[in-house]
Design a protein around this motif. Sequence first.
Motif, PDB file in Angstrom:
ATOM      1  N   ASN A  31      -9.083  -6.286   4.617  1.00  0.00           N
ATOM      2  CA  ASN A  31      -8.018  -5.286   4.458  1.00  0.00           C
ATOM      3  C   ASN A  31      -7.221  -5.128   5.752  1.00  0.00           C
ATOM      4  O   ASN A  31      -7.480  -5.813   6.750  1.00  0.00           O
ATOM      5  CB  ASN A  31      -8.577  -3.958   3.943  1.00  0.00           C
ATOM      6  CG  ASN A  31      -9.411  -3.228   5.004  1.00  0.00           C
ATOM      7  OD1 ASN A  31      -9.498  -3.675   6.156  1.00  0.00           O
ATOM      8  ND2 ASN A  31     -10.013  -2.130   4.616  1.00  0.00           N
ATOM      9  N   LYS A  32      -6.275  -4.209   5.742  1.00  0.00           N
ATOM     10  CA  LYS A  32      -5.357  -4.106   6.883  1.00  0.00           C
ATOM     11  C   LYS A  32      -6.051  -3.620   8.158  1.00  0.00           C
ATOM     12  O   LYS A  32      -5.546  -3.816   9.256  1.00  0.00           O
ATOM     13  CB  LYS A  32      -4.171  -3.194   6.532  1.00  0.00           C
ATOM     14  CG  LYS A  32      -4.527  -1.752   6.270  1.00  0.00           C
ATOM     15  CD  LYS A  32      -3.275  -0.888   6.282  1.00  0.00           C
ATOM     16  CE  LYS A  32      -3.638   0.575   6.258  1.00  0.00           C
ATOM     17  NZ  LYS A  32      -3.519   1.245   4.993  1.00  0.00           N
ATOM     18  N   GLU A  73       0.823  -1.221   0.000  1.00  0.00           N
ATOM     19  CA  GLU A  73       0.000   0.000   0.000  1.00  0.00           C
ATOM     20  C   GLU A  73       0.856   1.270   0.000  1.00  0.00           C
ATOM     21  O   GLU A  73       0.483   2.269  -0.603  1.00  0.00           O
ATOM     22  CB  GLU A  73      -0.954  -0.024   1.201  1.00  0.00           C
ATOM     23  CG  GLU A  73      -2.056  -1.062   0.997  1.00  0.00           C
ATOM     24  CD  GLU A  73      -3.206  -0.972   1.999  1.00  0.00           C
ATOM     25  OE1 GLU A  73      -4.228  -1.583   1.729  1.00  0.00           O
ATOM     26  OE2 GLU A  73      -3.042  -0.278   3.040  1.00  0.00           O
ATOM     27  N   GLU A 115      -3.309  -1.502  -4.014  1.00  0.00           N
ATOM     28  CA  GLU A 115      -4.187  -2.099  -3.004  1.00  0.00           C
ATOM     29  C   GLU A 115      -3.709  -3.516  -2.701  1.00  0.00           C
ATOM     30  O   GLU A 115      -3.130  -4.171  -3.571  1.00  0.00           O
ATOM     31  CB  GLU A 115      -5.617  -2.192  -3.537  1.00  0.00           C
ATOM     32  CG  GLU A 115      -6.298  -0.856  -3.698  1.00  0.00           C
ATOM     33  CD  GLU A 115      -7.702  -1.027  -4.258  1.00  0.00           C
ATOM     34  OE1 GLU A 115      -8.257  -2.147  -4.199  1.00  0.00           O
ATOM     35  OE2 GLU A 115      -8.237  -0.033  -4.753  1.00  0.00           O
ATOM     36  N   PHE A 140      -5.021  -7.101  -0.207  1.00  0.00           N
ATOM     37  CA  PHE A 140      -5.986  -7.708   0.725  1.00  0.00           C
ATOM     38  C   PHE A 140      -5.608  -9.158   1.015  1.00  0.00           C
ATOM     39  O   PHE A 140      -5.033  -9.823   0.161  1.00  0.00           O
ATOM     40  CB  PHE A 140      -7.395  -7.731   0.094  1.00  0.00           C
ATOM     41  CG  PHE A 140      -7.942  -6.378  -0.247  1.00  0.00           C
ATOM     42  CD1 PHE A 140      -8.782  -5.703   0.624  1.00  0.00           C
ATOM     43  CD2 PHE A 140      -7.612  -5.784  -1.465  1.00  0.00           C
ATOM     44  CE1 PHE A 140      -9.296  -4.453   0.298  1.00  0.00           C
ATOM     45  CE2 PHE A 140      -8.124  -4.533  -1.801  1.00  0.00           C
ATOM     46  CZ  PHE A 140      -8.962  -3.870  -0.925  1.00  0.00           C
TER      47      PHE A 140
END
Length: 405
Positions: A130-131, A25, A30, A32
């Motif tokens: 996601n993070k 990122e 992006e 995931f």
Amino acid sequence: MEKKRIDLNVFPPFLEALPVIKRIEENDFEAFFVGGSVRDVLLNSTINDIDIATSAFPYEIKDIFPHTIDVGIEHGTVMVLFEESTYEVTTFRTEGDYKDFRRPDEVTFVRSLKEDLKRRDFTINALALNKKGEIFDYFNGIKDIEEKKIRAVGNPKERFYEDALRMMRAVRFVSKLDFDLDSETFLAIQEHNFLLQKISVERIQIEFIKLMLGNARNKGLAYFIESELYRYCPSLENGQRALEKIEGIPTRFSSSEEMWAVLGYFMEFNHKQLEKFLRQWKCSKKEIKESKALLAAVYCRKTAIPSAYYMYTFGLERVKTIESYVELFDFPDSSTELDQLWDQLPIKTREDIAITGTDLIQASERKPGKWIADALDDIERAIVEQRLSNQREEILAWFKEEATN
Ligand code: CTP
């Protein structure tokens, strides 16, 4: 889309992989967590492999990380080596036509997560995390997890044309998770079962074993039979009765060899037929050998209660495995203490015999030949059955006497 959120701090495998996501990122792409790991978290199951999906193209991932291995770069996958761990990082992709129902003719890399998730097999596997721990669930995968449903993403027929192995995956997930098949997905399997012919035996074998060893095997097996997928598995076209018999027993197989032996028994195979069958399934030599040994033990146990020689021939572990079928198969009843019978064996292997073939040659002054193996067989059996003690001199005397008779 409403997002469910989980606390990543509670899941060490994700926490360890988080710096990989962050690094991607920081480079303006992006990234995931996707696939099985996200599903397993929601199921409270152990997380196995961590897969990462990203908008970065493979060469961009290779620029970001100093240590990578090209494991499937043409499909967009690069293995990233990061702090003692490895992660498969795959570019978001849609796949072109699958003319051979196995592999896409072409892979198109895309920059959108949703496009990537759309081409995955089942809704429960089409989740991304996601993070921040937010779950991206475009296809109601969470609802299907709650309702215990295996449902293809979008049109099931399209998913199965993309990769026909997914039909096997559907029934193995039923078996593994104790879920049900969504009716539309099931109908599509029933209609397209023949596509499985295009899939390599090796890939089918992996899924079949997982199906047969799963927690809810009988449920998975019922779908496998009803959808007639079995007709397109190696040498199983006439296997319906045998599969139904397995469906009728509660035993959970503890190994693939146990499963193959029981299947072989229900298929009424002798050891040669089992070997041929397992070769068609492309089983390893080791797996074939062990399955055959177990089947031989089943046939012995069918007609007699455990004897010392039976214990010696098959070993304690196999004998115990077979014993769990005695009641189910209506084999002769026995109250034999297996551990005790095993402990009392005078020898446990042929190496324990107090003489060798060379001793026999010297004692008999005969030329070496097949007679040595036959004599050792007789001596071995006599010792195991305690008709002869395992003492060098006694064995030689016994041997000489037998030879003159
Ligand atoms: N996948 C797919 N079609 C396949 C195989 C895999 O769409 N024929 C996707 C699914 O999203 C799946 C992910 O790729 O979750 C990873 O696949 P894999 O590692 O083979 O299986 P898992 O779903 O992780 O399940 P398991 O770990 O139990 O094998």
